[in-house]
Design a protein around this motif. Structure first.
Motif, mmCIF file in Angstrom:
data_model
loop_
_atom_site.group_PDB
_atom_site.id
_atom_site.type_symbol
_atom_site.label_atom_id
_atom_site.label_comp_id
_atom_site.label_asym_id
_atom_site.label_seq_id
_atom_site.Cartn_x
_atom_site.Cartn_y
_atom_site.Cartn_z
ATOM 1 N N THR A 117 4.302 11.404 -10.297
ATOM 2 C CA THR A 117 4.570 10.031 -9.872
ATOM 3 C C THR A 117 3.578 9.662 -8.769
ATOM 4 O OG1 THR A 117 6.934 10.218 -10.343
ATOM 5 C CG2 THR A 117 6.278 8.488 -8.819
ATOM 6 N N SER A 118 3.049 8.442 -8.791
ATOM 7 C CA SER A 118 2.169 8.027 -7.694
ATOM 8 C C SER A 118 3.013 7.775 -6.447
ATOM 9 C CB SER A 118 1.389 6.765 -8.061
ATOM 10 O OG SER A 118 2.223 5.629 -8.035
ATOM 11 N N VAL A 119 2.395 7.908 -5.292
ATOM 12 C CA VAL A 119 3.105 7.667 -4.032
ATOM 13 C C VAL A 119 3.644 6.244 -4.002
ATOM 14 C CG1 VAL A 119 2.860 7.537 -1.520
ATOM 15 C CG2 VAL A 119 1.747 9.390 -2.791
ATOM 16 N N LEU A 120 2.864 5.290 -4.490
ATOM 17 C CA LEU A 120 3.313 3.896 -4.498
ATOM 18 C C LEU A 120 4.503 3.711 -5.432
ATOM 19 C CD1 LEU A 120 2.975 0.984 -3.584
ATOM 20 C CD2 LEU A 120 1.318 0.664 -5.441
ATOM 21 N N SER A 121 4.457 4.323 -6.597
ATOM 22 C CA SER A 121 5.585 4.217 -7.534
ATOM 23 C C SER A 121 6.843 4.822 -6.939
ATOM 24 C CB SER A 121 5.251 4.921 -8.851
ATOM 25 O OG SER A 121 4.221 4.241 -9.538
ATOM 26 N N ALA A 122 6.675 5.891 -6.166
ATOM 27 C CA ALA A 122 7.829 6.498 -5.497
ATOM 28 C C ALA A 122 8.469 5.495 -4.546
ATOM 29 C CB ALA A 122 7.394 7.746 -4.736
ATOM 30 N N SER A 123 7.645 4.744 -3.823
ATOM 31 C CA SER A 123 8.164 3.738 -2.892
ATOM 32 C C SER A 123 8.873 2.616 -3.638
ATOM 33 C CB SER A 123 7.021 3.160 -2.057
ATOM 34 O OG SER A 123 6.378 4.151 -1.298
ATOM 35 N N ILE A 124 8.216 2.102 -4.684
ATOM 36 C CA ILE A 124 8.771 0.967 -5.429
ATOM 37 C C ILE A 124 10.088 1.354 -6.105
ATOM 38 C CG2 ILE A 124 8.398 -0.559 -7.404
ATOM 39 C CD1 ILE A 124 5.398 -0.501 -6.692
ATOM 40 N N THR A 125 10.104 2.514 -6.747
ATOM 41 C CA THR A 125 11.311 2.962 -7.455
ATOM 42 C C THR A 125 12.490 3.115 -6.509
ATOM 43 O OG1 THR A 125 9.961 4.120 -9.091
ATOM 44 C CG2 THR A 125 12.272 4.785 -8.912
ATOM 45 N N ASN A 126 12.198 3.552 -5.281
ATOM 46 C CA ASN A 126 13.272 3.786 -4.315
ATOM 47 C C ASN A 126 13.459 2.620 -3.343
ATOM 48 O OD1 ASN A 126 14.263 6.774 -4.644
ATOM 49 N ND2 ASN A 126 12.040 6.818 -4.942
ATOM 50 N N GLN A 127 12.856 1.467 -3.696
ATOM 51 C CA GLN A 127 13.001 0.235 -2.924
ATOM 52 C C GLN A 127 12.654 0.439 -1.450
ATOM 53 O OE1 GLN A 127 16.581 -1.985 -3.709
ATOM 54 N NE2 GLN A 127 16.616 -1.430 -5.849
ATOM 55 N N ILE A 128 11.515 1.079 -1.235
ATOM 56 C CA ILE A 128 10.955 1.253 0.102
ATOM 57 C C ILE A 128 9.814 0.252 0.249
ATOM 58 C CG2 ILE A 128 9.680 2.823 1.621
ATOM 59 C CD1 ILE A 128 11.205 5.136 0.245
ATOM 60 N N ALA A 129 9.914 -0.628 1.225
ATOM 61 C CA ALA A 129 8.882 -1.650 1.418
ATOM 62 C C ALA A 129 7.526 -0.980 1.642
ATOM 63 C CB ALA A 129 9.235 -2.537 2.602
ATOM 64 N N HIS A 130 6.569 -1.306 0.788
ATOM 65 C CA HIS A 130 5.251 -0.668 0.860
ATOM 66 C C HIS A 130 4.224 -1.699 0.407
ATOM 67 C CE1 HIS A 130 3.065 3.441 0.376
ATOM 68 N NE2 HIS A 130 2.194 2.483 0.686
ATOM 69 N N LEU A 131 3.360 -2.128 1.328
ATOM 70 C CA LEU A 131 2.362 -3.134 0.992
ATOM 71 C C LEU A 131 1.484 -2.671 -0.162
ATOM 72 C CD1 LEU A 131 1.126 -4.386 4.489
ATOM 73 C CD2 LEU A 131 2.450 -5.680 2.819
ATOM 74 N N HIS A 132 1.267 -3.545 -1.122
ATOM 75 C CA HIS A 132 0.336 -3.262 -2.224
ATOM 76 C C HIS A 132 -0.096 -4.606 -2.801
ATOM 77 C CE1 HIS A 132 4.377 -3.384 -3.967
ATOM 78 N NE2 HIS A 132 3.880 -3.577 -5.166
ATOM 79 N N GLU A 133 -0.933 -5.291 -2.046
ATOM 80 C CA GLU A 133 -1.248 -6.685 -2.327
ATOM 81 C C GLU A 133 -1.824 -6.893 -3.719
ATOM 82 O OE1 GLU A 133 -2.549 -10.002 0.743
ATOM 83 O OE2 GLU A 133 -4.289 -8.862 0.082
ATOM 84 N N CYS A 134 -2.629 -5.949 -4.203
ATOM 85 C CA CYS A 134 -3.254 -6.125 -5.521
ATOM 86 C C CYS A 134 -2.381 -5.575 -6.645
ATOM 87 C CB CYS A 134 -4.633 -5.472 -5.553
ATOM 88 S SG CYS A 134 -4.606 -3.669 -5.603
ATOM 89 N N GLY A 135 -1.162 -5.148 -6.317
ATOM 90 C CA GLY A 135 -0.266 -4.655 -7.356
ATOM 91 C C GLY A 135 -0.525 -3.223 -7.772
ATOM 92 N N GLY A 136 -1.217 -2.454 -6.945
ATOM 93 C CA GLY A 136 -1.463 -1.054 -7.262
ATOM 94 C C GLY A 136 -2.646 -0.834 -8.172
ATOM 95 N N ASN A 137 -3.659 -1.699 -8.061
ATOM 96 C CA ASN A 137 -4.855 -1.578 -8.902
ATOM 97 C C ASN A 137 -6.053 -0.983 -8.169
ATOM 98 O OD1 ASN A 137 -4.282 -2.921 -11.667
ATOM 99 N ND2 ASN A 137 -3.367 -4.322 -10.182
ATOM 100 N N GLY A 138 -5.816 -0.458 -6.974
ATOM 101 C CA GLY A 138 -6.873 0.234 -6.252
ATOM 102 C C GLY A 138 -7.970 -0.678 -5.731
ATOM 103 N N GLN A 139 -7.671 -1.952 -5.480
ATOM 104 C CA GLN A 139 -8.701 -2.882 -5.027
ATOM 105 C C GLN A 139 -8.503 -3.375 -3.598
ATOM 106 O OE1 GLN A 139 -9.940 -5.960 -7.723
ATOM 107 N NE2 GLN A 139 -9.202 -4.851 -9.518
ATOM 108 N N CYS A 140 -7.251 -3.635 -3.212
ATOM 109 C CA CYS A 140 -7.019 -4.230 -1.894
ATOM 110 C C CYS A 140 -6.935 -3.191 -0.783
ATOM 111 C CB CYS A 140 -5.745 -5.069 -1.905
ATOM 112 S SG CYS A 140 -4.233 -4.090 -2.093
ATOM 113 N N THR A 141 -6.611 -1.973 -1.099
ATOM 114 C CA THR A 141 -6.465 -0.810 -0.191
ATOM 115 C C THR A 141 -5.305 -0.961 0.789
ATOM 116 O OG1 THR A 141 -7.914 -1.424 1.690
ATOM 117 C CG2 THR A 141 -8.980 -0.537 -0.286
#
Length: 442
Positions: free
Chosen positions: A19-43
């Protein structure tokens, strides 16, 4: 299953391997900035790995290029790219929307400066010396911090950089990473107008006990400057050097001479569509050092409804009573959609923080529309996985609009409500479209 521990939240969750670290946050409803939606562009989803770096997958090509160009420490990873193989502990490096605009500084050269065109905004608190003469030192510090925060937020909301504080003056720079001149000029003007709203609210809600009234003067210009990280090899700092900075400061001081609140140079006006701004008086001011004159125009507002300005000028009023607003929102949602109640598996306080985090992030992201759409598509897909159905979205918009109107109270205007309605309709439309395209029709 591997465990990921979030430092700063003191929370650990188990996740399936790979599981990606970001997916772990999203799945567990942990607020985690990901402005580009997890596409590796916004950082914006970057994390620092505190423990278990070897328990994450190796760099992807995207990460490798970013880490090299921005000189990241090896412990910094993109949460959307790093996949969990074993137990890890991470710390989110960006927690809120206001931090995102500073990412631009990573793209600037080290130890030198490059010439580029930027918009520069100088904002000064009028009568600061007179005000502080009547206050205790502690009260003066409090007043300055509130001033810096309330009037600095509009710079960050419009993808600008807070360059420096000089006593009671704030300097903002727009366009340090390059881009469209018209966008940067309009962003600076929008930030200045939002600053006026912020100053008015400070006077109304916070400064009355001090028996002071905050007034500001803002000057804006556009032109070439040397931008980069300069200084001693062991102490580089962001610097903006050149005559354009001096001109911006001079225009700001001219607001006192002309009894105006906001003046912009002809260099700004010429880069914006004719008739876009509502203007007042025009003046010809002498530049410092006898280097010439500059024509400036008084700006009173924008001639059309500007969604970003309306959202920015009302956001902090909505957040002022966050808990009450959230409680009202979910009570109305559950009354209108009883089937939605089981979807909220966390406490209402937690759900409310996620809702307000999302709302705030969207307002800040509107100055970066490319990333905003990417992020909303990701948000729509994740909400579909939670069980949010397409028919829920119109109800959510109506309920949220009612809550916003209630929180704004007498500060509500037709433009403000129209802006929030347009914004929420756009947001939910992108989310709904992404959700429907991701879920096969029965």
């Amino acid at each position: 299953m591997p465990t990921i521990h979030y430092r700063g939240l003191n929370r650990s969750v188990e996740v399936p391997e790979d599981t990606s670290v970001l997916s772990a946050s999203i799945t567990n409803q942990i607020a985690h900035l990901h402005e580009c939606g997890g596409n590796g562009q916004c950082t914006t989803c970057r994390v620092r790995v505190i423990r278990g770096l070897d328990q994450l997958s190796g760099y992807t090509e995207i990460e490798r290029e970013l880490a090299a160009s921005r000189k990241w420490d090896p412990a910094i990873r993109l949460a959307c790219q790093a996949r969990i193989r074993g137990d890890v502990e991470v710390e989110r490096l960006l927690w809120s929307g206001p931090e995102i605009s500073n990412i631009q500084l990573e793209t600037l050269p080290e130890g030198t400066a490059q010439e580029q065109e930027v918009a520069i905004l100088c904002c000064d608190m009028r009568g600061f010396t007179r005000i502080t003469a009547r206050l205790l030192t502690f009260d003066t510090a409090h007043l300055l911090n509130r001033f810096y925060t309330a009037l600095g937020d509009p710079i960050l909301m419009n993808n600008g950089i807070i360059y420096q504080y000089v006593g009671d003056e704030i300097v903002g720079v727009f366009g340090v990473a390059g881009g469209d001149p018209a966008t940067h000029c309009l962003s600076a003007v929008r930030a200045a107008l939002a600053m006026q709203y912020a100053a008015s609210r400070l006077n109304r809600y916070e400064l009355e006990p001090f028996d002071v009234e905050l007034k500001i003067g803002v000057g804006i210009t556009y032109g070439p400057a040397y931008v980069g990280h300069l200084g001693h090899p062991k102490h580089r700092q962001f610097a903006v050097i050149g005559e354009t900075m001096n001109i911006a400061s001079r225009i700001q001081s001219a607001t006192k001479e002309t009894d105006t609140d906001l003046l912009v140079s002809e260099d700004v006006m010429s880069r914006l569509d004719a008739g876009l701004l509502r203007t007042g008086s025009t003046h010809r001011i002498a530049l410092t050092g006898g280097t010439g004159h500059k024509q400036v125009s008084e700006v009173l507002g924008i001639n059309q409804m500007d969604i970003q300005l309306e959202l920015q000028s009302s956001l902090d009023l909505i957040l002022k009573n966050e808990e009450a607003c959230v409680e009202k929102f979910y009570a109305s949602v559950f009354a209108a959609i009883p089937a939605a109640r089981p979807l909220c598996t966390k406490s209402m306080r937690h759900q409310g923080k996620l809702l307000m985090h999302m709302l705030t992030s969207i307002v800040y992201s509107m100055s970066r529309p490319k990333y905003l759409k990417m992020g909303l598509r990701s948000l729509g897909r994740s909400h579909a996985r939670y069980g949010v159905k397409s028919e829920y979205y119109p109800v959510l918009v109506d309920v949220l609009l009612a809550c916003i109107e209630s929180e704004l109270g007498e500060q509500t205007t037709p433009y403000t409500l129209e802006a929030w309605k347009d914004a929420l309709t756009f947001v939910t439309g992108v989310m709904q479209e992404a959700a429907e395209s991701a879920v096969p029709a029965p």
